[in-house]
Design a protein around this motif. Structure first.
Motif, PDB file in Angstrom:
ATOM      1  N   THR A  87       0.820  -1.216   0.000  1.00  0.00           N
ATOM      2  CA  THR A  87       0.000   0.000   0.000  1.00  0.00           C
ATOM      3  C   THR A  87       0.854   1.266   0.000  1.00  0.00           C
ATOM      4  O   THR A  87       0.372   2.335  -0.395  1.00  0.00           O
ATOM      5  N   LYS A  88       2.113   1.155   0.437  1.00  0.00           N
ATOM      6  CA  LYS A  88       2.992   2.321   0.381  1.00  0.00           C
ATOM      7  C   LYS A  88       3.348   2.668  -1.058  1.00  0.00           C
ATOM      8  O   LYS A  88       3.543   3.829  -1.406  1.00  0.00           O
ATOM      9  N   GLU A  89       3.432   1.629  -1.902  1.00  0.00           N
ATOM     10  CA  GLU A  89       3.729   1.848  -3.311  1.00  0.00           C
ATOM     11  C   GLU A  89       2.468   2.213  -4.097  1.00  0.00           C
ATOM     12  O   GLU A  89       2.517   3.013  -5.027  1.00  0.00           O
ATOM     13  N   PHE A  90       1.353   1.600  -3.702  1.00  0.00           N
ATOM     14  CA  PHE A  90       0.077   1.837  -4.387  1.00  0.00           C
ATOM     15  C   PHE A  90      -0.939   2.298  -3.345  1.00  0.00           C
ATOM     16  O   PHE A  90      -1.626   1.484  -2.724  1.00  0.00           O
ATOM     17  N   ASN A  91      -1.032   3.598  -3.184  1.00  0.00           N
ATOM     18  CA  ASN A  91      -1.832   4.175  -2.109  1.00  0.00           C
ATOM     19  C   ASN A  91      -3.313   3.843  -2.233  1.00  0.00           C
ATOM     20  O   ASN A  91      -4.027   3.755  -1.233  1.00  0.00           O
TER      21      ASN A  91
END
Length: 237
Positions: free
Chosen positions: A86-90
């Motif tokens: 989720t840090k890469e794909f918010n």
């Protein structure tokens, strides 16, 4: 009925309406795109193609939508590595994504079975005529089977769209403020269940009527040739 409560909270209901009409059409569109190839795969005689799709449709049609939402919302977030993802794909975090994912997978499963049944009812003569014209299997599906199946599936698919609209009320169970979520907030503020939920019901009623009207227009458009044939038969007789 205290109409003042309804009037004061209309902005909240319209915010909920906006979220509902974002979730429902988007999940239906993505689910439709997924369902068509799944329906074709379900017609395959190859078990390695047919059985996985059957398992998918059976799983989502055999369990309640609310259970599917809870598994996705409360379960997927606990998987190893998901927080890093989720840090890469918010967009992957938050209730909106899981509601959209749950609705999409659910409607894709139902729609795939609706289309599979419609495709299986394609006239044998139509397929044979296409083969006689030298069409490939892919071209037969694209020009003959899928278009005619979609026309036959319209009444059943319109019911699925209505069910999906009503099922979208479950988005409020995973913290989203859709129409039902707005009604729950109004109920908690004023302890006025009639004002809160009857107002939401009116919004759902109007949306349902609009969907039915649109599908009737589409059905009339694609079934014009049948009406013309009936008129011709009546004139002859």
């Amino acid at each position: 009925m205290d109409l003042q409560i309804i009037w004061d909270e209309l902005p909240l209901y319209f915010d909920g309406l906006l979220l509902t009409i974002q979730l429902v059409p988007l999940s239906l569109l993505i689910g439709f795109v997924i369902a068509v190839p799944l329906a074709v795969m379900r017609l395959s005689k190859n078990p390695f193609v047919n059985y996985p799709v059957f398992a998918f449709t059976y799983a989502f049609r055999g369990t309640p939508l609310i259970v599917q939402l809870f598994i996705l919302y409360y379960g997927v977030g606990t998987l190893d590595g998901y927080s890093e993802l989720t840090k890469e794909f918010n967009f992957l975090k938050g209730a909106y994504f899981f509601a959209l994912l749950g609705f999409t997978l659910n409607t894709a499963a139902y729609t795939a079975e609706i289309f599979r049944g419609a495709m299986a009812q394609t006239s044998f003569g139509e397929v044979e005529a296409a083969k006689a014209c030298g069409m490939s299997q892919f071209l037969i599906f694209r020009r003959i089977i899928i278009p005619s199946a979609l026309r036959r599936a319209l009444p059943a698919y319109s019911n699925e769209v209505i069910f999906m609209l009503h099922g979208s009320a479950l988005a409020s169970t995973i913290t989203l403020v859709d129409l039902t979520g707005a009604a729950r907030i109004v109920q908690s503020r004023y302890y006025a269940p009639y004002e809160a939920f009857i107002t939401a019901a009116v919004f759902y009623f109007v949306l349902t009527f609009l969907f039915i009207w649109l599908f009737r227009l589409v059905e009339n458009h694609y079934n014009r040739h049948l009406k013309r044939r009936e008129e011709t038969i009546q004139v002859v007789t």
